[in-house]
Design a protein around this motif. Structure first.
Motif, mmCIF file in Angstrom:
data_model
loop_
_atom_site.group_PDB
_atom_site.id
_atom_site.type_symbol
_atom_site.label_atom_id
_atom_site.label_comp_id
_atom_site.label_asym_id
_atom_site.label_seq_id
_atom_site.Cartn_x
_atom_site.Cartn_y
_atom_site.Cartn_z
ATOM 1 N N LYS A 113 -65.616 16.209 12.184
ATOM 2 C CA LYS A 113 -65.397 17.361 13.361
ATOM 3 C C LYS A 113 -64.406 18.238 12.733
ATOM 4 C CE LYS A 113 -65.534 14.370 17.373
ATOM 5 N NZ LYS A 113 -64.547 13.980 18.612
ATOM 6 N N ASP A 114 -65.029 19.564 12.552
ATOM 7 C CA ASP A 114 -63.860 20.661 12.258
ATOM 8 C C ASP A 114 -63.035 20.628 13.197
ATOM 9 O OD1 ASP A 114 -64.125 23.383 10.553
ATOM 10 O OD2 ASP A 114 -62.974 23.555 12.668
ATOM 11 N N PRO A 115 -61.675 20.752 12.862
ATOM 12 C CA PRO A 115 -60.241 20.571 13.756
ATOM 13 C C PRO A 115 -60.178 21.874 14.407
ATOM 14 C CG PRO A 115 -59.719 19.895 11.696
ATOM 15 C CD PRO A 115 -61.224 20.595 11.378
ATOM 16 N N GLN A 116 -60.908 22.836 14.361
ATOM 17 C CA GLN A 116 -60.815 24.328 14.999
ATOM 18 C C GLN A 116 -60.787 24.056 16.355
ATOM 19 O OE1 GLN A 116 -60.617 27.469 13.263
ATOM 20 N NE2 GLN A 116 -59.622 27.842 15.118
ATOM 21 N N VAL A 117 -59.747 24.597 17.035
ATOM 22 C CA VAL A 117 -59.436 24.610 18.731
ATOM 23 C C VAL A 117 -59.112 26.022 19.131
ATOM 24 C CG1 VAL A 117 -58.598 22.282 18.352
ATOM 25 C CG2 VAL A 117 -56.890 24.189 18.269
ATOM 26 N N TYR A 148 -67.718 31.090 14.982
ATOM 27 C CA TYR A 148 -67.767 30.449 16.220
ATOM 28 C C TYR A 148 -67.809 31.033 17.545
ATOM 29 C CZ TYR A 148 -62.444 30.498 16.022
ATOM 30 O OH TYR A 148 -61.420 30.865 15.762
ATOM 31 N N PHE A 149 -67.294 32.479 17.658
ATOM 32 C CA PHE A 149 -67.025 33.335 18.859
ATOM 33 C C PHE A 149 -68.667 33.609 19.043
ATOM 34 C CE2 PHE A 149 -66.054 37.102 21.299
ATOM 35 C CZ PHE A 149 -65.968 36.431 22.304
ATOM 36 N N GLU A 150 -69.214 34.195 17.797
ATOM 37 C CA GLU A 150 -70.748 34.261 17.938
ATOM 38 C C GLU A 150 -71.399 33.209 18.654
ATOM 39 O OE1 GLU A 150 -72.410 37.215 17.817
ATOM 40 O OE2 GLU A 150 -70.715 38.337 17.485
ATOM 41 N N TRP A 151 -71.152 31.688 18.270
ATOM 42 C CA TRP A 151 -71.741 30.697 18.801
ATOM 43 C C TRP A 151 -71.288 30.303 20.213
ATOM 44 C CZ3 TRP A 151 -69.023 26.437 20.664
ATOM 45 C CH2 TRP A 151 -69.862 25.388 21.023
ATOM 46 N N LEU A 206 -63.422 22.592 19.622
ATOM 47 C CA LEU A 206 -64.747 23.280 19.605
ATOM 48 C C LEU A 206 -65.901 22.414 19.286
ATOM 49 C CD1 LEU A 206 -63.257 25.910 19.473
ATOM 50 C CD2 LEU A 206 -64.951 26.997 18.065
ATOM 51 N N ALA A 207 -65.630 21.221 18.487
ATOM 52 C CA ALA A 207 -66.526 20.150 17.796
ATOM 53 C C ALA A 207 -66.884 19.539 19.195
ATOM 54 C CB ALA A 207 -65.867 19.487 16.995
ATOM 55 N N SER A 209 -67.302 20.475 22.119
ATOM 56 C CA SER A 209 -68.063 21.156 23.037
ATOM 57 C C SER A 209 -69.560 21.719 22.299
ATOM 58 C CB SER A 209 -67.295 22.618 23.300
ATOM 59 O OG SER A 209 -66.165 22.194 24.122
ATOM 60 N N GLY A 210 -69.762 21.126 20.952
ATOM 61 C CA GLY A 210 -71.004 21.035 20.374
ATOM 62 C C GLY A 210 -70.965 22.078 19.285
ATOM 63 N N TYR A 211 -69.756 22.505 18.628
ATOM 64 C CA TYR A 211 -69.835 23.347 17.441
ATOM 65 C C TYR A 211 -69.632 22.223 16.415
ATOM 66 C CZ TYR A 211 -68.375 26.890 14.229
ATOM 67 O OH TYR A 211 -68.351 27.781 13.119
ATOM 68 N N SER A 212 -70.723 22.298 15.349
ATOM 69 C CA SER A 212 -71.191 21.054 14.635
ATOM 70 C C SER A 212 -70.557 20.985 13.210
ATOM 71 C CB SER A 212 -72.451 20.604 14.786
ATOM 72 O OG SER A 212 -73.207 21.682 14.181
ATOM 73 N N PRO A 213 -70.027 21.991 12.494
ATOM 74 C CA PRO A 213 -69.716 21.816 11.048
ATOM 75 C C PRO A 213 -68.646 20.656 10.528
ATOM 76 C CG PRO A 213 -68.358 23.353 11.889
ATOM 77 C CD PRO A 213 -69.119 23.137 12.983
ATOM 78 N N TYR A 214 -69.186 19.998 9.432
ATOM 79 C CA TYR A 214 -68.230 19.237 8.891
ATOM 80 C C TYR A 214 -67.193 20.228 8.251
ATOM 81 C CZ TYR A 214 -72.117 15.631 8.437
ATOM 82 O OH TYR A 214 -73.159 14.711 8.647
#
Length: 339
Positions: A113-117, A148-151, A206-207, A209-214
């Motif tokens: 999971k990408d740790p972006q929050v 990710y904002f576009e996502w 974000l991960a 909630s579905g945002y999926s990058p490694y």
């Protein structure tokens, strides 16, 4: 007779000297390897430092130098130029490289999971990810705005460009405005905000909630894969073992190396980061639970590729399969080290 005895004695001493020299010499020369990180040394790099500190790389026949990243580092460029062997990349970078004809390849995904929050105030009525759309301001970096904002806009109702304000890596504007949210890293900004203000922000990964990058990849060149596949395999295996030992064993020597490279790093920050990586399944979730740390699958990578195509960050005719290979991972490496 004495001459003969002297000759025998000399031969014996020479034999002992040679034997001692041979005994003290390594059985084989270690392959020298360089790994460039994407930022200053921190717990999020811990498994790599662990494998240096506890001899795991050496056990696998490797002499590994970690090249620390940072605000003025250009480790991704060094990989492309062939100046380092491996880099802590990410799938968006590698997909972009495919489009530009740059032959770099992900060979392991340490973070599932990408740790972006996104962070919100605890008393702003934001209880789930979708509620962030109610806020009038979202502080984000330019890269976050373009990805990710576009996502978020494509997958949830209510998010709009008018909410965006540039994030300058200063939490002051967010703290001053309860009707705002800011980007952050799961293991960093929440800790600093609580430490400095006593406020415990709401954290939305974000991960989840579905945002999926490694994330926190092991990335290398296609040339390295083709010419030295054994070195690649050994580096991947040793790094994975390092991560198990870092998360579940004695990581004190690794943390000492981290603080040597980055003197601003504290024990409190390191402990918080490790705890959050475990709590949120950053390293161990998805396929990594059954097949080991570092696992990647075509299905997961394809999902992220399609997300990026959907928001027009990546061209639909890009051959995403050139950005990664699964041949070095998903083998259960190191799982027995988990205590």
């Amino acid at each position: 007779m004495s001459k003969l005895m002297n000759t025998i004695a000399f031969s014996a001493v020479l034999g002992l000297s040679l034997g001692g020299a041979l005994a003290s010499a390594p059985a084989y020369a270690l392959d020298q390897v360089t790994y460039g990180t994407n930022w200053l040394a921190q717990a999020e790099h811990g498994g790599f430092y662990q494998a240096v500190a506890d001899g795991t790389y050496a056990k696998h026949g490797l002499d590994v130098k970690i090249v620390q990243g940072g605000p003025n580092a250009a480790n991704s460029a060094l990989l492309i130029a062939g100046k380092i062997d491996f880099y802590m990349g990410g799938p968006q970078q590698e997909l972009s490289a495919v489009e530009q004809g740059i032959p770099i390849v992900d060979v392991a995904a340490i973070f599932q999971k990408d740790p972006q929050v996104l962070l919100a105030h605890p008393d702003a009525g934001v209880d789930k990810f979708e509620d962030l759309a109610k806020l009038h301001t979202l502080f984000m970096s330019k890269d976050g705005y373009l990805t990710y904002f576009e996502w978020m806009k494509a997958n949830f109702k209510g998010f709009a460009d008018e909410q965006y304000k540039p994030y300058t890596f200063n939490s002051g504007p967010f703290l001053a405005d309860k009707q705002s949210a800011q980007q952050g890293y799961l293991t960093s900004e929440p800790y600093e905000i609580e430490k400095q203000t006593g406020i415990v922000p709401k954290v939305f990964l974000l991960a989840d909630s579905g945002y999926s990058p490694y994330s926190t990849m092991i990335t290398t060149s296609k040339t390295m894969i083709d010419s030295k596949p054994d070195v690649v395999q050994r580096f991947v295996d040793a790094s994975i073992e390092g991560w198990y030992n870092y998360l579940y064993g004695d990581n004190s020597k690794a943390n000492a190396l981290i603080k040597t490279d980055n003197p601003d790093m504290t024990d409190g920050q390191i402990a918080y980061s490790i705890a959050k990586m475990k709590e949120y399944g950053i390293v161990e979730s998805g396929e990594a639970l059954d097949k080991g740390i570092g696992c990647m699958t075509d299905a997961h990578y394809k999902k992220f590729f399609e997300e990026m195509v959907g928001i027009k960050v990546v061209k639909p005719d890009t051959d995403y399969t050139k950005a990664f290979t699964t041949k070095f991972v998903c083998k259960g490496t190191g799982m027995a080290l988990k205590k």
